[in-house]
Scaffold this motif. Structure first.
Motif, short mmCIF file in Angstrom:
data_model
loop_
_atom_site.label_atom_id
_atom_site.label_comp_id
_atom_site.label_asym_id
_atom_site.label_seq_id
_atom_site.Cartn_x
_atom_site.Cartn_y
_atom_site.Cartn_z
N THR A 12 57.83 15.29 -72.92
CA THR A 12 58.52 15.90 -71.79
C THR A 12 60.01 15.54 -71.84
O THR A 12 60.40 14.51 -72.37
N ALA A 13 60.80 16.41 -71.24
CA ALA A 13 62.24 16.18 -71.11
C ALA A 13 62.47 15.14 -70.02
O ALA A 13 61.54 14.78 -69.28
N ASP A 15 63.55 15.35 -67.11
CA ASP A 15 63.13 15.81 -65.78
C ASP A 15 61.63 16.07 -65.69
O ASP A 15 61.12 16.54 -64.68
N SER A 17 59.94 18.24 -67.54
CA SER A 17 59.56 19.59 -67.96
C SER A 17 59.06 19.57 -69.41
O SER A 17 59.37 18.68 -70.18
#
Length: 167
Positions: A12-13, A15, A17
């Motif tokens: 995941t990034a 944030d 996402s």
């Protein structure tokens, strides 16, 4: 149809996402999510048809650690012992067993878990329920005392049967 999961790990990034590629026309997909300090999670039977975009919000729980002792095994048996905890949401938590029989299974989530210990040909299995918001849990697993059973296997006329298998 068989459950299809992404063949490559995706992170995941910052944030939270993510984008996971799926095969067009797939009817059943699954997403598995894990991160140290959080309970692993598996989302099964996701509709992964040919729609251009699907969105999933996955909320991870803070991880619980199940620890305890494995009782009534000698040091030799403890060297090869395997312990696991399985439930329907995520069946692959990590575990460690020390030479003195203490164990720790980390990154568990709330719910009912089946804890299984295998030591050679012996095994023990018990269920434990972990509750949301609970601190870590302690759970000892005990093997029964071991003792020999002696006897004979005979045929219909009372003759000894050699080579019969026993379990």
């Amino acid at each position: 149809a068989a459950l299809q999961e992404a063949t490559a790990d995706v992170s995941t990034a910052p944030d939270g996402s993510f984008v996971v590629e799926t095969v067009a026309g797939s009817s059943d997909c699954g997403i598995s999510v894990w991160k140290d300090g959080y309970a692993g999670y598996r989302l099964q039977n996701v509709d992964c048809g040919e729609a251009p975009a699907k969105a999933a919000l996955i909320r991870l729980e803070r991880a619980l650690t199940l620890s305890g002792r494995i009782l009534h095994l000698d040091p030799e048996q403890l060297r090869s012992v395997r312990i696991s905890a399985i439930n329907e949401s995520f069946p692959y938590p990590r575990s460690n067993v020390s030479p003195d029989g203490t164990y720790r299974i980390v990154d568990l989530g709330p719910g009912e878990w089946t804890v299984s210990v295998v030591a050679g040909r012996r095994s023990v299995e018990q269920k434990v329920t972990l509750r949301r918001g609970q601190d870590n849990a302690t759970f000892d697993l005990s093997f029964g005392d071991q003792f020999p059973v002696r006897g004979r296997v005979i045929g219909p006329d009372g003759e000894g049967i050699a080579g019969a298998s026993l379990r």
